[in-house]
Design a protein around this motif. Sequence first.
Motif, short mmCIF file in Angstrom:
data_model
loop_
_atom_site.label_atom_id
_atom_site.label_comp_id
_atom_site.label_asym_id
_atom_site.label_seq_id
_atom_site.Cartn_x
_atom_site.Cartn_y
_atom_site.Cartn_z
N PHE A 195 22.11 -98.39 58.74
CA PHE A 195 23.48 -97.93 58.48
C PHE A 195 24.17 -98.79 57.42
O PHE A 195 24.87 -98.28 56.54
CB PHE A 195 24.30 -97.94 59.78
CG PHE A 195 25.62 -97.21 59.64
CD1 PHE A 195 25.71 -95.86 59.90
CD2 PHE A 195 26.77 -97.89 59.22
CE1 PHE A 195 26.92 -95.17 59.77
CE2 PHE A 195 27.97 -97.21 59.07
CZ PHE A 195 28.05 -95.86 59.35
N VAL A 196 23.95 -100.11 57.52
CA VAL A 196 24.60 -101.00 56.56
C VAL A 196 24.00 -100.73 55.17
O VAL A 196 22.79 -100.75 55.00
CB VAL A 196 24.42 -102.48 56.95
CG1 VAL A 196 25.04 -103.38 55.90
CG2 VAL A 196 25.04 -102.75 58.31
N GLY A 197 24.85 -100.47 54.23
CA GLY A 197 24.37 -100.18 52.88
C GLY A 197 24.11 -98.71 52.63
O GLY A 197 23.56 -98.35 51.60
N SER A 198 24.48 -97.85 53.58
CA SER A 198 24.24 -96.42 53.37
C SER A 198 25.34 -95.77 52.55
O SER A 198 25.39 -94.56 52.40
CB SER A 198 24.04 -95.71 54.71
OG SER A 198 25.16 -95.91 55.55
N GLU A 199 26.21 -96.58 51.99
CA GLU A 199 27.21 -96.15 51.01
C GLU A 199 28.10 -95.01 51.51
O GLU A 199 28.54 -94.16 50.74
CB GLU A 199 26.52 -95.77 49.69
CG GLU A 199 25.67 -96.92 49.13
CD GLU A 199 25.50 -96.91 47.61
OE1 GLU A 199 25.96 -95.95 46.97
OE2 GLU A 199 24.93 -97.89 47.08
N GLY A 245 2.93 -87.60 55.90
CA GLY A 245 1.85 -88.17 55.09
C GLY A 245 2.29 -88.62 53.71
O GLY A 245 1.47 -88.94 52.86
N GLN A 246 3.56 -88.66 53.47
CA GLN A 246 4.06 -89.12 52.17
C GLN A 246 4.15 -90.63 52.16
O GLN A 246 4.59 -91.24 53.13
CB GLN A 246 5.45 -88.56 51.92
CG GLN A 246 5.47 -87.11 51.54
CD GLN A 246 6.68 -86.81 50.67
OE1 GLN A 246 6.78 -87.28 49.55
NE2 GLN A 246 7.61 -86.07 51.22
N LEU A 247 3.80 -91.19 51.01
CA LEU A 247 3.95 -92.63 50.86
C LEU A 247 5.36 -92.91 50.36
O LEU A 247 5.80 -92.35 49.36
CB LEU A 247 2.91 -93.15 49.85
CG LEU A 247 2.94 -94.65 49.60
CD1 LEU A 247 2.60 -95.43 50.86
CD2 LEU A 247 1.97 -95.02 48.48
N VAL A 248 6.07 -93.74 51.09
CA VAL A 248 7.48 -94.00 50.78
C VAL A 248 7.69 -95.48 50.54
O VAL A 248 7.18 -96.32 51.29
CB VAL A 248 8.37 -93.56 51.97
CG1 VAL A 248 9.83 -93.82 51.65
CG2 VAL A 248 8.13 -92.11 52.31
N ARG A 249 8.44 -95.79 49.50
CA ARG A 249 8.77 -97.19 49.24
C ARG A 249 10.27 -97.38 49.44
O ARG A 249 11.07 -96.50 49.07
CB ARG A 249 8.41 -97.54 47.79
CG ARG A 249 8.45 -99.01 47.47
CD ARG A 249 7.80 -99.26 46.11
NE ARG A 249 8.55 -98.61 45.05
CZ ARG A 249 9.60 -99.16 44.43
NH1 ARG A 249 10.01 -100.35 44.77
NH2 ARG A 249 10.24 -98.51 43.49
N ALA A 250 10.65 -98.48 50.02
CA ALA A 250 12.09 -98.76 50.18
C ALA A 250 12.32 -100.25 50.06
O ALA A 250 11.41 -101.05 50.30
CB ALA A 250 12.57 -98.26 51.54
N GLY A 251 13.53 -100.60 49.67
CA GLY A 251 13.83 -102.02 49.46
C GLY A 251 13.15 -102.48 48.18
O GLY A 251 12.96 -101.70 47.25
N PHE A 281 18.75 -96.55 50.77
CA PHE A 281 18.85 -96.89 52.19
C PHE A 281 17.85 -98.00 52.52
O PHE A 281 16.75 -98.04 51.99
CB PHE A 281 18.53 -95.67 53.06
CG PHE A 281 19.51 -94.54 52.88
CD1 PHE A 281 20.86 -94.79 52.61
CD2 PHE A 281 19.09 -93.22 52.98
CE1 PHE A 281 21.76 -93.74 52.45
CE2 PHE A 281 19.99 -92.17 52.82
CZ PHE A 281 21.32 -92.43 52.56
N ASP A 282 18.24 -98.87 53.42
CA ASP A 282 17.40 -100.01 53.78
C ASP A 282 16.39 -99.60 54.85
O ASP A 282 16.52 -99.95 56.03
CB ASP A 282 18.29 -101.16 54.27
CG ASP A 282 17.53 -102.47 54.34
OD1 ASP A 282 16.29 -102.44 54.24
OD2 ASP A 282 18.19 -103.53 54.48
N LEU A 283 15.39 -98.85 54.41
CA LEU A 283 14.38 -98.38 55.37
C LEU A 283 13.46 -99.51 55.81
O LEU A 283 12.78 -99.40 56.83
CB LEU A 283 13.56 -97.25 54.75
CG LEU A 283 14.36 -96.06 54.21
CD1 LEU A 283 13.42 -94.97 53.72
CD2 LEU A 283 15.29 -95.50 55.28
N ALA A 284 13.46 -100.61 55.04
CA ALA A 284 12.63 -101.75 55.43
C ALA A 284 13.12 -102.30 56.76
O ALA A 284 12.33 -102.56 57.67
CB ALA A 284 12.66 -102.82 54.35
#
Lengths: 425, 470, 357
Positions: B195-199, C131-137, C147-150
């Motif tokens: 949630f934090v940083g979801s703008e 099955g998708q490769l996703v990068r975050a952070g 979004f901070d998916l990490a």
Amino acid sequence: MLHEIPVERYGAGGPWMARAVEACVHCGFCLPACPTYRVLGEEMDSPRGRIFLMKEVLEGRLAPSDVAPFVDRCLGCLGCVTACPAGVGYGQLLVPYRELAAAKIRRPWPDRLLRWLVLETLPYPARLRAAWRLARAGAFVAHLLPGRLRGMLDLLPRNLPRSSPRVRVVGPQGPRRARVAVLVGCVQSVLHPEIHEATVRVLARNGVEVVVPDGQGCCGALAMHAGEGARARALARRNLVAFPEDVDAVVTDAAGCGSAMKEYGLLFAGRPEEQQARRLAGRVRDVSEFLHQLGLQPPPSLAARVRAAYHDACHLLHAQGLREEPRRLLGSVGNLELVEPADAEVCCGSAGTYNLEQPEVAQELGQRKARALMATYPDVVVTGNVGCMVQIAAHLRAAGRPVPVLHTVQILDLAYRQQGVPRLA
Amino acid sequence: MDPRRVVEGLRTIYPEGRLLARPAELLPYESDALTAFRARPAAVVLPESREEVVATVRWCYHHGVPFVARGSGTSLSGGSLPVPGGVVIALNRLNRILRLDPEERLAVVEPGVVNLAVSQAAAPFGLYYAPDPSSQPVCTVGGNVAFNSGGAHCLKYGMTSNHVLAIEAVLADGEVVRFGGESLEQVGPDLVGLFVGSEGLFGIALEITLRLVPKPEAYGTVLAAYRSLEAAGEAVARVVASGLLPGAVEIMDRLSIEAAEAAVHAGYPQDAAALLIVELEGEEPEVEAELVQLLEVVRASGAYEIRLARDEPDRQRIWKGRKSAFSAVGRLSPDYLVQDGVVPRTRLGTALAEIERLRQQYGLRVANVFHAGDGNLHPLILYDGRKPGELERAEALAGEILRLCIRLGGSITGEHGVGMEKRQYLAEMFCEADLQVMRRIRQAMDPREIANRGKMFPEPVRTAQPAVAG
Amino acid sequence: MSSHTVVRPPDVRSVQETVRNLSCVWPRGAGTKTALAPPEGAAVLELSQLRGVVDYDPAELTCTVLAGTPVRQVEELLSRHEQYLPFEPPLVSAGATLGGTVAAGLSGPGRYRYGGVRDFVLGVRFVDGQGQLVRAGGKVVKNAAGFDLAKLMVGSVGRLGVLVDLSFKVFPAPRARATLRVDCSTFEQAWGVLRALYGSAFDLEAVDLEPPSTVWIRVAGRPESVPARLRRLQEFVQGGQAVEGEAGVWERAREFRWVPEGWTLVKVGLTLRLLPQVERELASAQTLRRYSVGGNVAWVACPDEAVLSGVLERLGLRGLRVLGPPGPPFLGPRGPDGFGGRVKRALDPAGRFGPGL
């Protein structure tokens, strides 16, 4: 901030106003410094909001009457100027803008009447005395007055001090270190003439020859802040003539007057008197500033220990940038413990005629100020402006904690005379 | 929806005075601290309770009217820019600290509480709230949460996200949810972190539980002046290589020093080409020992003047100058763009040299002030919007700098968020699959895409229309 | 007990294919968190082949590794450059992987000083439910793009995606450490020590309470200052003994060597104020406890988790099963999953990673 202000259309004030708008980057650092924003929490009642609004008016996108409620609510305390990293000359936008807008706004008649009454009485000591007598004698008509005018009467004291004869020149005690002219002012000379007396004594005690020029009068601050430029200039012109050039300084002991006189250059910008006005403005010093520069002769201790809470008058701190000077002076007085109330730099809500024109906000600010001061349990409140003194005294009284409110120079005077701070009856 | 109908609808929730709709009332809300963008909302509302916020969101959802939550409007990325014809929910009056619990070291606050107010409230207990964005006397916790604000102490202490324990929020469709908890250690996925940083794209935080930390016993703040920006950058590498972990490592270049000095008289050496501020903090014996080493490293790095903050007021002055730098640059130029790119720390030198080259190529001035310890650059691109084409040149230069950051393995934003300003660059940092997943999550929270619409995600690519022949 | 198919994809593409081709998969690193078991009918997607350090430059204080890389390997590499993972991942000797540590969301006692695994994850790549490769952070220490998916992956126990690689922040390692053992006479007294420390400006690396009444405090820093800091600490807590061979003390905690074979070990998040009540409840059940991170975590071991489950329900606390017989990951009361449920549906609409969170 980018703007499309047709600068040339606004005369001498135009470039000043444009420069202020340009410098603003809308960062918001002014928000916590703005008393109205603190009370109302709305962007239009913040400095950067008002800059935006005034800019739109100057650009011709809004009418002055559209933005009047918000620009009117500005105390002109200039707290934002102290807080502003970008160096926005907010006062240099506000004062010319108000003059410009005043001509274009048709206000409802009670407002105009009130403003007219104020500007026709306060700057003139004789009229103010007469008005006071009338008000006291005619309490029976008080209910006929608009509420705001009644509010003004509430601030007036029950008794007015006797007007004392004015001495033209007071010689220095000991060798002469400087020669100054002092401004007697208007409202202060009626409500609190003892401040002027203290100023003269303290200056003389410090080896200063004091000249009280004839023909001087109100500095014009009230009219200036109300956007009545012509009226302000008429008052100021008298001072341009009255104050001599052969003095080391022109000393004021009311922060509002001092800051207004330091702005005479802007008031007369583009007019024949501009140079003369700039010279006078350049010589103006607040009494605390002057004494600090001169080097205060150490006063003896006060007769009894006091706890003094210092309140920064906006026109001393924000308009003239004098924070340390009064504190240093007070710090040199023995038996005086100086305490710093919370939010000392926030306006008390007096701001010239503000408490007459915006009573709700003024009331709220006055109450907050009283609370912050009371929290320090002071024996005396010290400040540098008569307007603040009246407002703070009234709100302390209303809060049931009457404490004497004195001018910095009065404390010095008491010390030199080896007295203590008087208790309130 | 017709703005008049929006106002009418909101009148069922707000009394006169807390529903702003006149032009002079809306205008000051048209932009935040990024004035290059302006948009007029249909209305601004000033809720005084969380129920009013929830009711407003539900009304907006029901009618498909976009809304933007706003704190103090200090966003430098246009993050709180209104949606034209939408609703601005100004949260400034929801500014109560609901609970301060020194023993558990936490504070529960409403979103409109100003960042610094939390530290002020915690100070009597020897605690403070660590994230310290430059606008901390102004910006609100709600805004900090939305944009995961940083500050000068991120390398060691992290960003906002590392200091939020729990959140109660109203999602864009009106559901009120709670996640996180009071413990530092949670079980299950880190929803607070998401949630934090979801703008503001998920909804509005109504209540935020913050973690407080004890105020360090001692600080060691060193100010060092250099003859070149490269030398200061080199010094940072040496400090890090020495095994020290300073709380803050900051660099300012000549232009920003000049501006900051004019603004707050911080006492910076005026002839320096670059200033390095390094702050150590911790227990007194530790800071003392580290300081010896730090001074050695800094001396060896070619600083020609080194100053140690004498006392707390002196330290505050040094920081005040640094924190005023952005706004102070307003003294040097009528307009500027603040950038917020991040590069790997070891690439700082490369990045600065490249920015200098680009700057010359574009014929613009750039003031550099940055969180060197984090590799977080803040080039301020100075321009004069009245000169034709200058804004466009400035924007193009900004774009080149962002691409440079991506190329060097960094990020387009360290702490200001993507907002309005950088949304087209998000697609250069992430591939379509990454963005798709983020969009899916957004959709799950906000099926009608009404919460802060238009921010963060790149505009869908429009197929170019062939020019119509005349 | 049902047996599960085990797949060991050699690369990222195979991970994606496996996820696409199977209806239910369960990612596993080294399987050190024995209690975390695949859902019924799920294929085990073992990431042991996705191992190795992708990127590490000591001057950056960051490190990127494949998810199946053993923590031990990373720690050895870091220590050669006098750096470390400050969140002190547990079960290192047992062979824990970094992916597994993130997915389980586990940190050790050293979390007290600089934060937990969530505070050190900078970026991830994972395969989502389609099955998708996703990068975050990202790989830099400061990053606010997207979004901070990490962070979201921390503690997601494989229900939101299959971690493929991870980027971490690392810190310079302290050159000296010392541990103080404070033996109190009652639990309440030991609790008092924790409270006093929590509100103090002591910059401690770890504070654990071992019932009935022993407090372990670890100080880390420079060799020339640590002895003085330890003395000040002793004055503050009015006693305590410096421990010889202190590393062993913490190794025991970090590897859960105090947990009897076959017992279930559960991680419970709580706060300092709750400690006496929790201890009262747990002590009366048949359990062993260790309170870590200054009272923010209770590690609870028991032979019969039904009893513990009841206690957690009563206290309103949630627990994660870490060691012991395989079973569902969570114990204790479930809150409404409004927010988490939406995330799950967005990342894994077909429920390939098991139902719910």
